[in-house]
Design a protein around this motif. Structure first.
Motif, mmCIF file in Angstrom:
data_model
loop_
_atom_site.group_PDB
_atom_site.id
_atom_site.type_symbol
_atom_site.label_atom_id
_atom_site.label_comp_id
_atom_site.label_asym_id
_atom_site.label_seq_id
_atom_site.Cartn_x
_atom_site.Cartn_y
_atom_site.Cartn_z
ATOM 1 N N GLY A 6 0.776 -1.283 0.178
ATOM 2 C CA GLY A 6 0.013 -0.144 -0.242
ATOM 3 C C GLY A 6 0.764 1.378 0.115
ATOM 4 N N GLY A 7 2.252 1.019 0.606
ATOM 5 C CA GLY A 7 3.286 2.307 0.643
ATOM 6 C C GLY A 7 3.547 2.823 -0.794
ATOM 7 N N ALA A 8 3.359 1.953 -1.792
ATOM 8 C CA ALA A 8 3.479 2.273 -3.181
ATOM 9 C C ALA A 8 2.568 3.342 -3.795
ATOM 10 C CB ALA A 8 3.521 1.031 -4.284
ATOM 11 N N TYR A 9 1.426 3.338 -3.318
ATOM 12 C CA TYR A 9 0.398 4.161 -3.702
ATOM 13 C C TYR A 9 -0.022 5.405 -2.464
ATOM 14 C CZ TYR A 9 -0.520 0.212 -6.515
ATOM 15 O OH TYR A 9 -0.347 -0.776 -7.310
ATOM 16 N N VAL A 10 0.403 5.084 -1.308
ATOM 17 C CA VAL A 10 0.350 6.167 -0.214
ATOM 18 C C VAL A 10 1.596 6.220 0.419
ATOM 19 C CG1 VAL A 10 -1.095 7.001 1.871
ATOM 20 C CG2 VAL A 10 -2.184 5.482 -0.025
ATOM 21 N N PRO A 11 2.338 6.986 0.061
ATOM 22 C CA PRO A 11 3.953 7.160 0.541
ATOM 23 C C PRO A 11 3.766 7.276 2.164
ATOM 24 C CG PRO A 11 3.648 8.577 -1.272
ATOM 25 C CD PRO A 11 2.207 8.049 -1.077
ATOM 26 N N GLN A 12 4.561 6.389 2.886
ATOM 27 C CA GLN A 12 4.614 6.452 4.064
ATOM 28 C C GLN A 12 5.640 7.266 4.607
ATOM 29 O OE1 GLN A 12 5.134 2.225 4.348
ATOM 30 N NE2 GLN A 12 3.002 1.820 4.171
ATOM 31 N N PRO A 13 5.455 8.290 5.518
ATOM 32 C CA PRO A 13 6.562 9.252 5.873
ATOM 33 C C PRO A 13 7.575 8.615 6.686
ATOM 34 C CG PRO A 13 4.484 10.192 6.278
ATOM 35 C CD PRO A 13 4.341 8.816 5.763
ATOM 36 N N PHE A 14 7.245 7.718 7.324
ATOM 37 C CA PHE A 14 8.262 7.006 8.341
ATOM 38 C C PHE A 14 9.296 5.962 7.539
ATOM 39 C CE2 PHE A 14 4.209 4.665 8.400
ATOM 40 C CZ PHE A 14 4.619 3.410 7.800
ATOM 41 N N ALA A 15 8.852 5.553 6.271
ATOM 42 C CA ALA A 15 9.771 4.825 5.314
ATOM 43 C C ALA A 15 9.675 5.482 3.841
ATOM 44 C CB ALA A 15 9.011 3.346 5.133
ATOM 45 N N PRO A 16 10.425 6.570 3.713
ATOM 46 C CA PRO A 16 10.299 7.226 2.272
ATOM 47 C C PRO A 16 10.859 6.318 1.371
ATOM 48 C CG PRO A 16 11.878 7.971 3.804
ATOM 49 C CD PRO A 16 11.211 7.164 4.649
ATOM 50 N N LEU A 17 12.362 5.662 1.618
ATOM 51 C CA LEU A 17 12.975 4.850 0.590
ATOM 52 C C LEU A 17 11.892 3.491 0.290
ATOM 53 C CD1 LEU A 17 16.589 5.339 1.792
ATOM 54 C CD2 LEU A 17 15.513 6.403 -0.170
ATOM 55 N N TYR A 18 11.438 3.014 1.369
ATOM 56 C CA TYR A 18 10.618 1.899 0.954
ATOM 57 C C TYR A 18 9.525 2.140 0.080
ATOM 58 C CZ TYR A 18 7.461 -1.963 2.100
ATOM 59 O OH TYR A 18 6.568 -3.052 2.221
ATOM 60 N N SER A 19 8.800 3.216 0.247
ATOM 61 C CA SER A 19 7.566 3.602 -0.530
ATOM 62 C C SER A 19 7.872 3.905 -1.726
ATOM 63 C CB SER A 19 6.692 4.765 0.468
ATOM 64 O OG SER A 19 6.446 4.488 1.535
ATOM 65 N N ALA A 20 9.259 4.715 -1.885
ATOM 66 C CA ALA A 20 9.696 4.951 -3.276
ATOM 67 C C ALA A 20 9.917 3.700 -3.883
ATOM 68 C CB ALA A 20 10.785 5.747 -3.500
ATOM 69 N N ALA A 21 10.581 2.751 -3.395
ATOM 70 C CA ALA A 21 10.887 1.435 -4.191
ATOM 71 C C ALA A 21 9.883 0.706 -4.704
ATOM 72 C CB ALA A 21 11.945 0.521 -3.313
ATOM 73 N N LYS A 22 8.756 0.679 -3.521
ATOM 74 C CA LYS A 22 7.645 -0.107 -3.988
ATOM 75 C C LYS A 22 6.638 0.595 -4.971
ATOM 76 C CE LYS A 22 7.930 -3.596 -0.963
ATOM 77 N NZ LYS A 22 7.868 -5.202 -1.521
ATOM 78 N N ALA A 23 6.869 1.836 -5.172
ATOM 79 C CA ALA A 23 6.296 2.642 -6.129
ATOM 80 C C ALA A 23 6.984 2.311 -7.575
ATOM 81 C CB ALA A 23 6.297 4.197 -5.941
ATOM 82 N N ALA A 24 8.393 2.259 -7.482
ATOM 83 C CA ALA A 24 8.813 1.883 -8.616
ATOM 84 C C ALA A 24 8.736 0.600 -9.134
ATOM 85 C CB ALA A 24 10.469 2.055 -8.495
ATOM 86 N N LEU A 25 8.636 -0.370 -8.111
ATOM 87 C CA LEU A 25 8.146 -1.866 -8.601
ATOM 88 C C LEU A 25 6.816 -1.720 -9.025
ATOM 89 C CD1 LEU A 25 9.192 -4.762 -8.567
ATOM 90 C CD2 LEU A 25 8.182 -5.052 -6.356
ATOM 91 N N HIS A 26 5.794 -0.911 -8.529
ATOM 92 C CA HIS A 26 4.429 -0.971 -9.141
ATOM 93 C C HIS A 26 4.861 -0.511 -10.572
ATOM 94 C CE1 HIS A 26 0.493 0.094 -10.183
ATOM 95 N NE2 HIS A 26 0.912 1.370 -10.374
ATOM 96 N N SER A 27 5.517 0.571 -10.880
ATOM 97 C CA SER A 27 5.603 1.105 -12.382
ATOM 98 C C SER A 27 6.115 -0.115 -13.243
ATOM 99 C CB SER A 27 6.330 2.361 -12.192
ATOM 100 O OG SER A 27 6.325 2.933 -13.607
ATOM 101 N N TYR A 28 7.208 -0.646 -12.871
ATOM 102 C CA TYR A 28 7.759 -1.674 -13.652
ATOM 103 C C TYR A 28 6.886 -2.762 -13.932
ATOM 104 C CZ TYR A 28 10.568 -5.817 -14.584
ATOM 105 O OH TYR A 28 11.425 -6.829 -15.344
ATOM 106 N N THR A 29 6.195 -3.197 -12.729
ATOM 107 C CA THR A 29 5.234 -4.348 -12.992
ATOM 108 C C THR A 29 4.098 -4.086 -14.304
ATOM 109 O OG1 THR A 29 5.405 -4.769 -10.683
ATOM 110 C CG2 THR A 29 3.341 -5.376 -11.946
#
Length: 128
Positions: A6-29
């Motif tokens: 869910g952090g790929a879609y709603v960035p989590q302030p406590f985990a910015p790199l995690y959220s960004a990586a998951k967003a990139a993986l969503h885009s790649y998928t």
């Protein structure tokens, strides 16, 4: 299958790199699914919410029960659905957002002709 969050879609302030990586993986998928659309290969995105694992640290387990999560999502990972969510990531508010993203992607994906994979494994144009 790629596992985002869910952090790929709603960035989590406590985990910015995690959220960004998951967003990139969503885009790649999404792009991989598009490239392989004419082949028998299916690309599935698993979008879990927080699941109660030890990842958060000792005594900080929060989120969905791992057994219930697995029992619910594993039967859905057969390739018939492009995304599989659970709990909050399976609710209409979230899935409507996914559908909107799909429509935007489809509209933009025809702007430039790009080679797609064919069923025989070669690369070439595939009409969509």
């Amino acid at each position: 299958m790629n596992v985002t969050s869910g952090g790929a879609y709603v960035p989590q302030p406590f985990a910015p790199l995690y959220s960004a990586a998951k967003a990139a993986l969503h885009s790649y998928t999404m792009k991989l699914r598009h490239a392989l659309q004419a082949t028998p290969c299916r690309v599935v995105e698993l979008i879990p919410p927080a699941v109660a694992t030890a990842l958060a640290g000792p005594g900080r387990n929060h989120g969905a029960d791992p057994e219930e999560f697995c029992d619910t999502v594993f039967p859905l990972l057969d390739g018939s659905l492009p995304e599989v969510g659970y709990g909050p990531t399976a609710q209409p508010a979230f899935t409507d957002r996914l559908a909107s993203g799909h429509r935007s992607f489809e509209a933009a994906s025809t702007r430039f002709r790009v080679p797609l994979y064919r069923p025989d494994g070669t690369v070439g144009s595939v009409e969509t």
